[in-house]
Design an enzyme around this catalytic site. Sequence first.
Site, PDB file in Angstrom:
ATOM      1  N   GLU A   1      10.248   7.334  -5.806  1.00  8.17           N
ATOM      2  CA  GLU A   1       9.730   6.792  -4.555  1.00  8.17           C
ATOM      3  C   GLU A   1      10.150   5.355  -4.257  1.00  8.17           C
ATOM      4  O   GLU A   1       9.330   4.573  -3.778  1.00  8.17           O
ATOM      5  CB  GLU A   1       8.203   6.889  -4.563  1.00  8.17           C
ATOM      6  CG  GLU A   1       7.496   5.975  -5.595  1.00  8.17           C
ATOM      7  CD  GLU A   1       7.200   6.646  -6.924  1.00  8.17           C
ATOM      8  OE1 GLU A   1       7.883   7.621  -7.270  1.00  8.17           O
ATOM      9  OE2 GLU A   1       6.276   6.179  -7.617  1.00  8.17           O
ATOM     10  N   ASN A   2      11.411   4.982  -4.487  1.00  9.27           N
ATOM     11  CA  ASN A   2      11.840   3.629  -4.150  1.00  9.27           C
ATOM     12  C   ASN A   2      11.528   3.374  -2.676  1.00  9.27           C
ATOM     13  O   ASN A   2      11.858   4.193  -1.822  1.00  9.27           O
ATOM     14  CB  ASN A   2      13.343   3.492  -4.354  1.00  9.27           C
ATOM     15  CG  ASN A   2      13.786   4.080  -5.676  1.00  9.27           C
ATOM     16  OD1 ASN A   2      13.351   3.643  -6.728  1.00  9.27           O
ATOM     17  ND2 ASN A   2      14.616   5.111  -5.624  1.00  9.27           N
TER      18      ASN A   2
ATOM     19  N   HIS B   1       5.622  14.407  -1.285  1.00  7.58           N
ATOM     20  CA  HIS B   1       5.057  13.630  -2.395  1.00  7.58           C
ATOM     21  C   HIS B   1       5.631  12.209  -2.407  1.00  7.58           C
ATOM     22  O   HIS B   1       4.887  11.220  -2.450  1.00  7.58           O
ATOM     23  CB  HIS B   1       5.385  14.349  -3.706  1.00  7.58           C
ATOM     24  CG  HIS B   1       4.938  13.634  -4.943  1.00  7.58           C
ATOM     25  ND1 HIS B   1       3.837  14.015  -5.659  1.00  7.58           N
ATOM     26  CD2 HIS B   1       5.448  12.564  -5.600  1.00  7.58           C
ATOM     27  CE1 HIS B   1       3.680  13.208  -6.693  1.00  7.58           C
ATOM     28  NE2 HIS B   1       4.649  12.315  -6.685  1.00  7.58           N
ATOM     29  N   GLU B   2       6.944  12.109  -2.357  1.00  6.10           N
ATOM     30  CA  GLU B   2       7.573  10.777  -2.415  1.00  6.10           C
ATOM     31  C   GLU B   2       7.178   9.944  -1.205  1.00  6.10           C
ATOM     32  O   GLU B   2       6.947   8.735  -1.299  1.00  6.10           O
ATOM     33  CB  GLU B   2       9.089  10.910  -2.509  1.00  6.10           C
ATOM     34  CG  GLU B   2       9.584  11.724  -3.698  1.00  6.10           C
ATOM     35  CD  GLU B   2       8.991  11.302  -5.034  1.00  6.10           C
ATOM     36  OE1 GLU B   2       8.785  10.089  -5.239  1.00  6.10           O
ATOM     37  OE2 GLU B   2       8.714  12.191  -5.867  1.00  6.10           O
TER      38      GLU B   2
HETATM   39 ZN    ZN Z   1       5.216  10.619  -7.763  1.00  7.00          ZN
END
Ligand code: ZN
Length: 860
Positions: free
Chosen positions: A267-268, A300-301
């Site tokens: 997740e940057n 999710h990200e």
């Molecule tokens: Zn995660």
Amino acid sequence: MDPYRLPRTVVPSRYDLRLEPDLSTLTFRGVETVAITVHEPVREIFFNAIELAIDEAVVVDARGREQRATATLDETTERGRLEVAEPLAPGAGQLRLTFRGTLNDKLRGFYRSVYKDPTGVSRTMAATQFEATDARRAFPCWDEPAFKAVFAVTLVIDPALTAVSNTCVVSETREGARKAVRFADSIVMSTYLVAFVVGELEATDPIAVGPTPVRVWCVPGKRRLAAFGHEIAVASLKFFEEYYGLPYPGDKLDFLAIPDFAAGAMENLGAITFRETALLVDESAASHAELQRVADVVAHENAHMWFGDLVTMTWWNGIWLNEAFATFMEMLAVDAWKPQWQRWVAFGVSRGAAMSVDGLHSTRPIEFPVTAPREADAMFDVLTYEKGASVLRMLEQYLGPETFRAGVHGYLTAHRFGNADTGDLWAALGRASGQPIPAVMDGWIFAPGYPLVSAAIERGELVLRQQRFTYLREPLRWWGAGAAGASTPARWQVPVQLRLSAGGRDTVERVLLSEAEVRRPLPAGCDSVVVNEGGHGFYRVRYDAELLGRVLSRLPALAAIERYNLVNDAWAVTLAGLMPLTDYLDLTARFRDERDKNVWTILIGSLAMLNRLATPDARPGLEALVRDRVTPALTALGWDARTAEDELTRQLRGDLIRALGTLGNDRRVQTEAATRYDAHVRGGAAVDPNVLPALIAVVAHAGEPARYTEFLERFRAATTPQEEQRYLYALTAFPQRDLVAQTLDRTINGEIRTQDAPFVVRTLLMTVHAREQAWEFVTRQWDTMDRLYPKHGTRRMAEGVTGLMMPELEAAVHRFFQERRIEFGGKVLEQYLEQLRVAVAMREREGAALAAYVARPGAR
Ligand SMILES: [Zn+2]
């Protein structure tokens, strides 16, 4: 002082970071200027760095005095130390560092990824993966989540390439033979969220969500696979802005598919990276399961942009705040996007996976003290993600969705651009609900395990009792066991939801089971009680015989998730020795008319485990039992998709065909699968994309050696990531020894990417025909694998030992790990060994009963 934590005497607030990667020499050079605040007049500055060479270091203090510093690096603690001659004046200062590093092939830090372009030529790109503690491999930094700072990145690259980082490009200028790409300042954020990707990249056209352009990136030739991921990216971004009541915190949002990627995705902020299977998909050729995977991971990200990126846990013990929330939010967003997928029912399977691990003595609380970085890595497991998300769902249902959302909004607003702890979240939810949240929740978060709720009718009263559920009576005895831990209170605040049926009328009631036992009178004429109504609770239910009979007599009236839980709980108490296996097998006979995909997942999963632990002589009988249970459902559905059918039914058809053709070893199904598969690849009959993966699996299981070569070629020539995976895993299904050996060799000779190889070996370890050979290979090649695979590779692979369910193999597993002194951090290894013990104990306890049951023709 904790050697893994940095002192707060000098802290960073801004990094001006310039990196020059060279994809031909696989190295990079860097220069950074860090704005620092000196809090005490120290002569030393500590930061994190590893596998970097620092060529020059200069410190300027608040009085403008410039000093050269000597730099030393400590490999053990992954820390760097700068020493200056004169104490630094407190106040604002600056640190300038020049350094060098390597673009490694371990899929962490700043690393290289290699892929073939559409003409078959090998190409190299560079990407980053920093969580949990690998930013320090790319640039010297304060690599702890609480040291938030602004990042101003410049990437100096070959002009033919493209660079992507967390923010928008503000300028591109020529510098001799290279170009300098400068990115806008980031928000204040943690180091583990910084990202750079450099290579020949293609992007979709942006879609604007408010002021935010959203794009999908990939290597050349794959843009045609971006549309589906792009759609859920946009839909989930809109959903989260609405749900959180806060705008997206970045200035643009890119989703990038990287050919080599250790995790699923990362997740940057503004530059989310994925393995290709989790982002790129051909919607018209993919199964429901493959599409759901993409939707889940993208959502999710995206959820992390707020939960994790905008508000970050203070330290790694709080990682569940990130991951459990992102998992919970992923469900909400996907459920809102495609309600017909019934995402919360499918979540039962994830909850079940968490309950499997959390039913071990060697489980851990969701939140747990973390010191060394390796311990942080061990936190990324089903307890953090799936148990965490389950207890949040339970709390959301208990408080009510709107109250819960108000609490989340309050939490994010109060802590944005900062860090927070579990207590902060409870406080915000407490303010929104007026309820004592810690009293209800702390047992679920800070204690290991979960309750088994027993339900019985005694003298006209419903009696609910709780006790901790474990598969084994006592903790596993093994060589690595430390001193016995403090005994944990085996009592939870269990929000129990009941459905009482009386005279054809249903009423739902809530009971907070906080003591060992509660009793409540039953309404007149009550003929059935469903405990864990709606299926959101993180506990198991065990009905007494009379109640179970009543519940089963009204089976079709149960919701799908309730039927799922009924089977899942029955199977768990069977594994725990609290219910005879024969009773469980009788129970499965009542599900022949079942039409829910998820209920079938647990039914088939339990039969697959029995197949692994059965003695060879019992196996043909067990195969016949599988055919007996599964065939009626497939007969009712038929082999061909029907026009008005929903996606879940189509996926179920694929699952049933796969179960019959492999676990049931059904010759007719194998023949039919081969015929249909051949017709399909010859370009004749179209096969439903939900069925095609099953046909491939069944044909491989039937095991004609010529097919191996064919499937290997198709793996190499695959045009989508999903097609590549189907054929890759099909290679594990061929039973011949020489073919198993070939597949094993391919996991270490470079033919199978290191991002996939550990999972392929894990599958072989869990496959009846290959497991002994695979285990022998693993013990011989361990060091090679450990060197080749990414950091978590051998840990993920080792999970396969849970499939070695024979006493002699169990003993060999113990010997191997003990002699080699292999550790994975946390309690990972102990959990694998305990899961193995549960299975072998079941075999020892029930093996004879299983053989007798499946040998009795009438009994099936
Ligand atoms: Zn995660």
